[in-house]
Write an enzyme that holds these catalytic residues in place. Structure first.
Site, PDB file in Angstrom:
ATOM      1  N   CYS A 179       0.812  -1.221   0.000  1.00  0.00           N
ATOM      2  CA  CYS A 179       0.000   0.000   0.000  1.00  0.00           C
ATOM      3  C   CYS A 179       0.844   1.270   0.000  1.00  0.00           C
ATOM      4  O   CYS A 179       0.314   2.374   0.131  1.00  0.00           O
ATOM      5  CB  CYS A 179      -0.976  -0.031   1.167  1.00  0.00           C
ATOM      6  SG  CYS A 179      -2.101  -1.437   1.062  1.00  0.00           S
ATOM      7  N   HIS A 317      -1.722   8.197   6.259  1.00  0.00           N
ATOM      8  CA  HIS A 317      -2.020   6.897   5.653  1.00  0.00           C
ATOM      9  C   HIS A 317      -3.180   6.197   6.352  1.00  0.00           C
ATOM     10  O   HIS A 317      -3.861   5.380   5.720  1.00  0.00           O
ATOM     11  CB  HIS A 317      -0.779   5.998   5.708  1.00  0.00           C
ATOM     12  CG  HIS A 317      -1.030   4.600   5.248  1.00  0.00           C
ATOM     13  ND1 HIS A 317      -1.202   4.275   3.921  1.00  0.00           N
ATOM     14  CD2 HIS A 317      -1.163   3.422   5.946  1.00  0.00           C
ATOM     15  CE1 HIS A 317      -1.411   2.971   3.801  1.00  0.00           C
ATOM     16  NE2 HIS A 317      -1.390   2.434   5.012  1.00  0.00           N
ATOM     17  N   HIS A 353      -9.843   2.319   1.409  1.00  0.00           N
ATOM     18  CA  HIS A 353      -8.417   2.065   1.166  1.00  0.00           C
ATOM     19  C   HIS A 353      -8.252   1.498  -0.240  1.00  0.00           C
ATOM     20  O   HIS A 353      -8.590   0.338  -0.508  1.00  0.00           O
ATOM     21  CB  HIS A 353      -7.894   1.081   2.202  1.00  0.00           C
ATOM     22  CG  HIS A 353      -6.409   0.924   2.207  1.00  0.00           C
ATOM     23  ND1 HIS A 353      -5.582   1.534   1.273  1.00  0.00           N
ATOM     24  CD2 HIS A 353      -5.577   0.218   3.029  1.00  0.00           C
ATOM     25  CE1 HIS A 353      -4.331   1.210   1.526  1.00  0.00           C
ATOM     26  NE2 HIS A 353      -4.302   0.407   2.574  1.00  0.00           N
TER      27      HIS A 353
END
Length: 427
Positions: A179, A317, A353
């Site tokens: 990610c 994040h 996400h």
């Protein structure tokens, strides 16, 4: 652009490397669950508009997901969409939109001097799962297995599909960085431009993760898959009642150039990539290490030539997992202690996400702050977890500040890969 298409051996025209070359962003194309253009996306972020929905998932029933609704046929034929991949289609859409946004005419770009660098979390799972399910309906007879499987599942697929669609003959590859991949794509572009390997780069990240039940099942098994009666309130970074990740698809690709080339062609410069860093926790496959995250941020800031107090906005994040959010906040407090003019926000609260696309999409939502000084809020934060307290965390409503000159974009991933990118206004 310094290199126009020509019939003379373009692959021999290697520009000398210059580690001090300034690198800028001149174009952006994206698709997100809540917008298919930068303007639409930004407007929905400022309006507090999320877009998460329930979708059917094989073997699991309904799950929550962020789904994109872009026009795949804008730049592809039906057969191309059918034979290719969702990740490739997203990448083609974003690349074409980015080129248009940058005012770059493909006919005037030397195709051998253009590079495509696309970050991904994973690739191939969707296609393999679908084929296995398909042949299960025919007693696992492999004659029903598609001959498109191999080109669909090779790791370079999304970037490769872009080069075929655009006729780019320069280097292409995808960057598997979990990610942290969206940031990694941008970093690769900056490095290749400084090395003189290319004259223009298409870079960022894409994700087709909502097409695979495996990623949903794995997060559910971890107790990290978000649930909520209202899908648009399911992604709750920093909230005391957060209960996991909302998995989303999407993409954001940028046109990245040397400053000298961008100025020579009279390009509108969106931002300068001033600093970046990637490092590794080397401690755990899943649990983040705040010390390594802090080191990553500090190194990116140092490369930019700025101090922590010069960073006006941190795009966090945070994925809405209990440990992940708390660990990142610990790292942020360490790096940005005594920085009264530094603000923090989170974009996953709107779109979930987007895995390999996350860092690139989150940066895209914050870039306009460099021009208008407005910072979009973090939504769904009703009860702040004390472990996630940050000074100047923008909650519920956008905030207008005196200036935003520098943004730090955090993007972290499994197996302890951390990335941070610093972008600044370019005078």
């Amino acid at each position: 652009m310094s290199s126009a298409a020509s019939s003379s051996s373009p692959h021999l025209r290697v520009r000398p490397k210059n580690a001090d070359e300034r690198i800028v962003i001149t174009g952006l194309g994206l698709t997100a669950p809540n917008g298919n253009t930068p303007d639409e996306y930004r407007a929905n972020l400022l309006a507090g508009k999320a877009n998460i929905q329930r979708i059917p998932m094989r073997y699991m029933g309904e799950v929550l997901a962020g789904v994109c609704n872009y026009d795949a046929l804008k730049y592809q034929k039906r057969k191309e969409v059918r034979n290719g991949t969702r990740a490739g289609s997203i990448a083609i859409y974003c690349a074409r939109e980015a080129l248009a946004n940058a005012g770059l005419d493909l006919a005037k770009i030397n195709p051998a001097r253009a590079g495509v660098y696309i970050g991904i979390t994973e690739h191939g799972n969707v296609e393999t799962e679908n084929e296995i399910f398909n042949i299960s309906q025919f007693n696992y007879d492999t004659k029903y297995w598609t001959h498109h499987h191999n080109p669909r599942t090779v790791a370079n697929n999304p970037a490769g599909e872009v080069t075929i669609n655009l006729g780019i003959t320069g280097p292409h590859y995808t960057i598997g960085a979990a990610c942290a991949a969206g940031n990694a794509g941008l970093i690769q572009a900056a490095q290749m431009l400084r090395l003189g390997e290319v004259d223009v780069a298409i870079a960022g990240g894409v994700s087709e993760s909502i097409g695979t039940f495996g990623i949903f099942a794995a997060f559910k098994a971890q107790g990290a898959l978000a649930v909520h009666e209202d899908p648009n309130k399911a992604s709750r970074p920093f909230d005391r009642d957060r209960n996991g990740i909302v998995i989303s698809e999407g993409g954001a690709l940028y046109i990245v150039e040397r400053l000298s080339d961008a100025r020579a062609r009279g390009a509108h410069i969106i931002a300068e990539i001033a600093g970046y860093n990637i490092n590794s926790d080397a401690t755990d496959a899943v649990l983040p290490n705040p010390e390594r995250q802090a080191e990553c941020m500090n190194a990116a800031i140092a490369r930019s030539g700025l101090d922590a107090s010069d960073i006006h906005l941190i795009s966090t994040h945070a994925t809405a997992t209990h440990q992940g959010d708390a660990q990142e906040c610990a790292a942020l407090r360490q790096v940005f202690a005594n920085c009264p003019n530094t603000y923090f926000n989170n974009t996953k609260s709107f779109i979930g996400h987007a895995m390999g696309a996350a860092g690139a999409l989150e940066l895209a939502g914050n870039l306009p702050s460099l021009m208008d000084g407005i910072i979009h809020a973090t939504i769904n934060l009703d009860n702040l977890d004390p472990a996630c307290e940050l000074p100047n965390l923008v909650i519920a409503r956008p905030r207008t500040v005196s200036r935003v000159r520098a943004i730090l974009n955090n993007s972290f991933g499994m197996l302890g890969i951390n990335s941070a990118v610093v972008v600044i206004t370019c005078p």
